[in-house]
Design an enzyme around this catalytic site. Structure first.
Site, mmCIF file in Angstrom:
data_model
loop_
_atom_site.group_PDB
_atom_site.id
_atom_site.type_symbol
_atom_site.label_atom_id
_atom_site.label_comp_id
_atom_site.label_asym_id
_atom_site.label_seq_id
_atom_site.Cartn_x
_atom_site.Cartn_y
_atom_site.Cartn_z
ATOM 1 N N ASP A 133 0.831 -1.193 0.000
ATOM 2 C CA ASP A 133 0.000 0.000 0.000
ATOM 3 C C ASP A 133 0.872 1.251 0.000
ATOM 4 O O ASP A 133 2.033 1.218 0.443
ATOM 5 C CB ASP A 133 -0.917 0.026 1.221
ATOM 6 C CG ASP A 133 -1.901 -1.128 1.234
ATOM 7 O OD1 ASP A 133 -2.207 -1.645 0.146
ATOM 8 O OD2 ASP A 133 -2.337 -1.515 2.330
ATOM 9 N N LYS A 134 0.322 2.340 -0.454
ATOM 10 C CA LYS A 134 1.063 3.597 -0.558
ATOM 11 C C LYS A 134 1.799 3.953 0.732
ATOM 12 O O LYS A 134 2.975 4.307 0.719
ATOM 13 C CB LYS A 134 0.111 4.737 -0.942
ATOM 14 C CG LYS A 134 0.760 6.110 -0.949
ATOM 15 C CD LYS A 134 -0.255 7.200 -1.260
ATOM 16 C CE LYS A 134 0.389 8.590 -1.173
ATOM 17 N NZ LYS A 134 -0.596 9.669 -1.444
#
Length: 341
Positions: free
Chosen positions: A177-178
């Protein structure tokens, strides 16, 4: 094993940094379209005929550039990429007159420009001719998507080695995830990408994470086996749902201080947001994971998740590779607050 630092990517030869917005349109002095040859993009021009007299500007542009949607053409008008008789035209509803000259700069859509090389500072832990292992910083998006069409890890890989352009997703075989930091592996050949993808599907790649969660765990270890799918109440979230795909996470408590717990998680599957969803389902959302109910705390403003260890068999020579990656400073400071006696 010892880390091998690969050379950093070099800027493109023309010096253009693709993380920057495209150059501004030329000024009014370049009224004649023939003078606008220096544009980065192709251009198109025409004279408004009698049939188009009184027509809206955006509708006229649809005929001039039918390969673009009307919505995209309206964004080009608003962005200053359209001229009428040499002057900027920024209102889509403007009515045209016969004999006027239209000029359009054919700036592609963000989606079509997503798969282009962008020199980025990659933190490479290990690299050979078949694969590379990277330490992804929190805040870096892995793959282009709405809202993040550039400046992603994929763009950086395309700039780092030419062969990435011929690989699915530039060699990316799994994602973080970012706002999750830590280790990722990417293939550099089609054979490596195929083998790594199969190994992940067969659960032969070991991935271990560190996480900080809200609350004190009442158990030392737990195997979470709960299916994950799209949250029926929100398209932005995933959730434990009966119709979801099988998902298994092993959770080991490292320390607790009453308000927070430090845990180690081992993934057996790789569902979207898996650790975040499973911990929230257990009633212990990750610290600073607002999407799943975790408040900011311990000095963290991004979700408290770090991919700390990655183990797998080399797809070419079958060596067993093992990598460890210490967490970044913000996570390490928060971890210490929970684990230090």
């Amino acid at each position: 094993m010892a880390a091998t630092k690969a050379p950093e990517s070099k800027p493109s030869e023309n010096g253009f940094d693709y993380r920057e917005p495209p150059p501004e349109p030329l000024g009014d002095e370049a009224a004649d379209p023939s003078d606008i040859a220096a544009s980065e993009f192709d251009t198109r021009d025409s004279i408004v005929d009698a049939i188009a007299h009184g027509e809206r500007l955006d509708k006229a542009l649809v005929r001039l550039a039918p390969e673009f949607s009307r919505n995209h053409l309206q964004s080009l008008i608003e962005g200053g990429h359209v001229r009428v008789d040499g002057s900027p035209a920024t209102v889509s509803s403007r009515r045209l007159r016969a004999g006027q000259r239209l000029w359009l700069e054919l700036v592609p859509t963000a989606e079509s420009r997503a798969y282009r090389p962008q020199p980025l500072p990659l933190d490479i832990v290990y690299e050979d001719m078949h694969l590379m292992v990277l330490n992804k910083p929190a805040g870096l998006v892995v793959h282009p998507a709405p809202g993040n069409w550039s400046g992603t890890l994929l763009n950086g890989l395309l700039a780092h080695h030419a062969a990435a352009a011929g690989l699915p997703r530039a060699g990316i075989v799994h994602r973080l995830d970012k706002d999750t930091s830590g280790l990722m592996v990417a293939g550099k050949t089609l054979e490596a990408v195929t083998a790594l993808t199969r190994a992940i599907a067969a659960r032969e790649v070991q991935r271990h994470y560190l996480a900080l969660v809200h609350g004190e765990l009442g158990w030392a270890a737990k195997q979470v086996d709960a299916p994950i799918g799209r949250d029926p109440a929100s398209r932005l979230r995933m959730a434990v749902v009966n119709s979801g795909k099988p998902a298994r996470t092993d959770v080991q408590r490292v320390a607790s201080n009453g308000d927070f717990s430090a845990v180690e998680c081992k993934l057996h599957t790789g569902r979207t947001h898996q650790i975040r969803v499973h911990m929230a389902w257990l009633g212990h959302p990750l610290v600073a994971d607002a999407l799943y109910g975790g408040d900011a705390a311990l000095g963290l403003t991004r979700q408290a998740l770090h991919a700390a260890q990655l183990n797998f068999t080399h797809p070419h020579d079958h060596r067993w590779l093992s990598f460890d990656c210490p967490p970044p400073d913000d996570f390490a400071a928060a971890w210490k607050k929970v684990t230090q006696k």
